[in-house]
Motif scaffolding. Sequence first.
Motif, PDB file in Angstrom:
ATOM      1  N   LEU A 508       0.825  -1.209   0.000  1.00  0.00           N
ATOM      2  CA  LEU A 508       0.000   0.000   0.000  1.00  0.00           C
ATOM      3  C   LEU A 508       0.858   1.256   0.000  1.00  0.00           C
ATOM      4  N   TYR A 580      -3.517  -0.860   7.856  1.00  0.00           N
ATOM      5  CA  TYR A 580      -2.706   0.169   7.197  1.00  0.00           C
ATOM      6  C   TYR A 580      -2.897   1.518   7.882  1.00  0.00           C
ATOM      7  N   LEU A 603      -7.014   5.286  -1.215  1.00  0.00           N
ATOM      8  CA  LEU A 603      -6.397   4.099  -1.810  1.00  0.00           C
ATOM      9  C   LEU A 603      -7.430   2.991  -2.016  1.00  0.00           C
ATOM     10  N   VAL A 613      -3.297  -4.984  -4.638  1.00  0.00           N
ATOM     11  CA  VAL A 613      -3.136  -5.555  -3.302  1.00  0.00           C
ATOM     12  C   VAL A 613      -3.625  -7.003  -3.284  1.00  0.00           C
TER      13      VAL A 613
END
Length: 855
Positions: A508, A580, A603, A613
């Motif tokens: 990320l 994250y 994101l 991802v």
Amino acid sequence: MKFQLLDFQRSAAELLISEIKKAQVRYDNDPELLGAVVLEAATGAGKTVIATSVIEQLIFGSDATEPVEGTTILWVTNDPSLNAQTARKMQEASEKISDIRFIGQGVSFDEESFEPGAVYFLNTQAASVSARITKRSDTQTWTIWDTIANTVKKLASRFLVVVDEAHHGVTEKPGGSRTVVNKIVNGDKPIPVFIGISATADRLNKALEQQNRFKKNVVVPIDDVRESGLVKDRIVLAPAAKQSEVIADTTFVRLGVQKTLEFEKKWATYAEQQGEPAVKPALVVQLPDRKADDEDFRGLLRSVVDAVTEEWPGLITGHIVHTFAEHTAIDLGSGRAVRYMPPQDIQDATEVRVILAKNAITTGWDCPRAEVLVSLRASTDYTPIAQLIGRIVRQPLARRIASDETLNRVHAFLPRFDRNTVMDVVKQFAGGEAGASAEVVRITLDYQAPAEMQPALNVLAELPSYLVPAQASSPETRRLHALATLLDNDGIRPGAYGQATAYLNGKLDDEADKLTIGGELEEKRSAVSSASVYELLTSLDGLVVDGERSLVGTRLDAKNIDDVFKRAGRSLKDGTAEAYWSYLVDKEPDEDPIEAKVTVAALALTDQVVSNVERTAASLTTDWFKAHAKAISNLPEADRARYTRLQAESKGPTQRLGITIKGTIEDAVSVATSTELSDNELRQQIGSDLANRWVKHLYQDASDSKYWKKPFQTDGLERQVLETETNEPGFFAWYRNPTGGDRALCIPYVDSGTSRWAKLFPDFVFFYEVTGQIKASIIDPHGIQLEDWADKLRGYVDYADRHASEFRAIAPLTQIDDKMLFLAIHDASTREKVRGALKTGESVEAIFRAHAIEY
């Protein structure tokens, strides 16, 4: 959910939620459009677990779906014990459902309407004409019918009625009077969305077709249930050798005891090998449907108990229970009594080893450790027998046992049936009346691998075989986290979960850097954290004064940014978004937690980021499966099964950790085979059938080191292949590849008709000594007239692209114009020709004629 749903269960749950929400929308738009959603699933499919997942997601939401605010459930059956068992399962399976309430089971109920968010259980007996909650009185302000009608008015389509075992009670009674279920579903205020659950839905479907309801069915195929290992593979039916005036009831009871003790010994051996608690198998004796005070019945009951206790060392009457309608202990005389136990309590009461039953356990009962049945019902009572067998086909460990295939069957002794009438029981399975389906076998042939076959067995274990994904797959981030948890817990990769999280956080970071360099990140942050507000200024008389104007970029408040962040969690699944965010806050001491949520949302709501991802997670999952394949293969079978299920949840086929080679295998001989012979005579006949007994199979009969391949009228190709290959120079051994299970070599291919992945199981694997090594060949003889053969050829080509170097040969084979032809798919140039021909639409026959070699 506390329980991890199997792929077919998850797929069914997703379809049910989709159809329920569609039905709700239809009703909300037009209250005349009543809905019905039917879940059809065989016994053992886990209907309660599927329904629990659906209810949990409707009430609380999930990564995959939004909750439906105000969802309220009324769960209806015709049996209070079934309600109790279902509620208990629901609480065991769900981590969120806690508000469960029972109506009419010794508890007063007098409510204007049902409370939103709760799950209510009602049995139809509690709503009978004479029941207190169906009549107004000084102590009953609201009847159950008032409560239902008021809830429909209040909640409309958000009030769902679920009827379990819905084939009971949906039709009218003889004479046209209405059943309790009918009154609930189609009363003065009809239920907007009705959900029916049944293993045998024919009656339910016919009844709904006559009602004014838009119906959709969600069907769980029995093949999916069998493939999962949740139910037994086979049923062994043992009828009386002869039908005469003397019925050998107690003799068969003793045989049932012997078989139960055999199961107990095998389970103990298996548990010791695998390091897990042993299953305590139980014997069910089904008695005629007569009252317990009938003297003849009481005499039969005494003789059954005597036979059991005499044949079973150490067993006492305290280990025997009954489930009769008489809910009291039954005195047998001489100071002995058989106590009553509710069916739903038996599975966990492991001291109970023998269950005496009539009809009480044919509906809704769940006791997987009951593996042997002796039915003393008359030869005309085939439906209750088949229904009871349908209840005991569940696997005690909820998975197929690879190392001892005898543990994948259930035994039913039928002393009052001869070999002809036993087929009436078989027909019940074929017609679905039992809610289960299984192969019925006459005898089984057991084979074991001699020591000299170990080199070939080792090669077989390493051959590339694939798990084919089901219709429903898990997000790759979820699969990675699940794998990391397993590896960590099993001590194979300590700290794996933290490593996986760090890996995804790093990915990320990379994605954020790419968007920053391209100047897109701030734009996306702004897009997710602001809203466009439109204003229209008017005068009191409604005239437009100032026209329309837009206030672009109004900043969302903290609560709405939290809402956006929650959406991010549904894109970056399984805690990836939250992890994250924590990483960003911890990495920079000055990082504003709100701004970090905006970054994560930017994101997560970028499709390419999510795709990247997911690909990263899939790649790491694949790498870890490969890196730790050997360590996983050394785990006990129960632990290995968890990894196998996880592999099968991928979006595409994944290579198995290995083909199982340990233990023995068995073949079944059909109940219809040579019915004029006794079992011993049939075994002797098979033993003397030298034309069909083959040497050098990996698994062999201990008596003569041979393997019996049952002859068929259409197996000429297979016989020629066996004769040819077993006479090849360097031939070492051969293997009859099964059609499914942990011992099978499976090749994936795409079914062009459905665009879904399918499974191909080649018929034979042969083994040869080549320059001091054992090499395998796939030789697959088939007729090519079936429509899916072009798809299978594509599967072969793709498989050989990846694995040709691991084989001596990969060759599908057929016969055309009396010539046997095989395609050398292991040869790269042949593959290119076949691939090109398939692309241009050439027929399979034309491909064989043009590119095959004469065999």
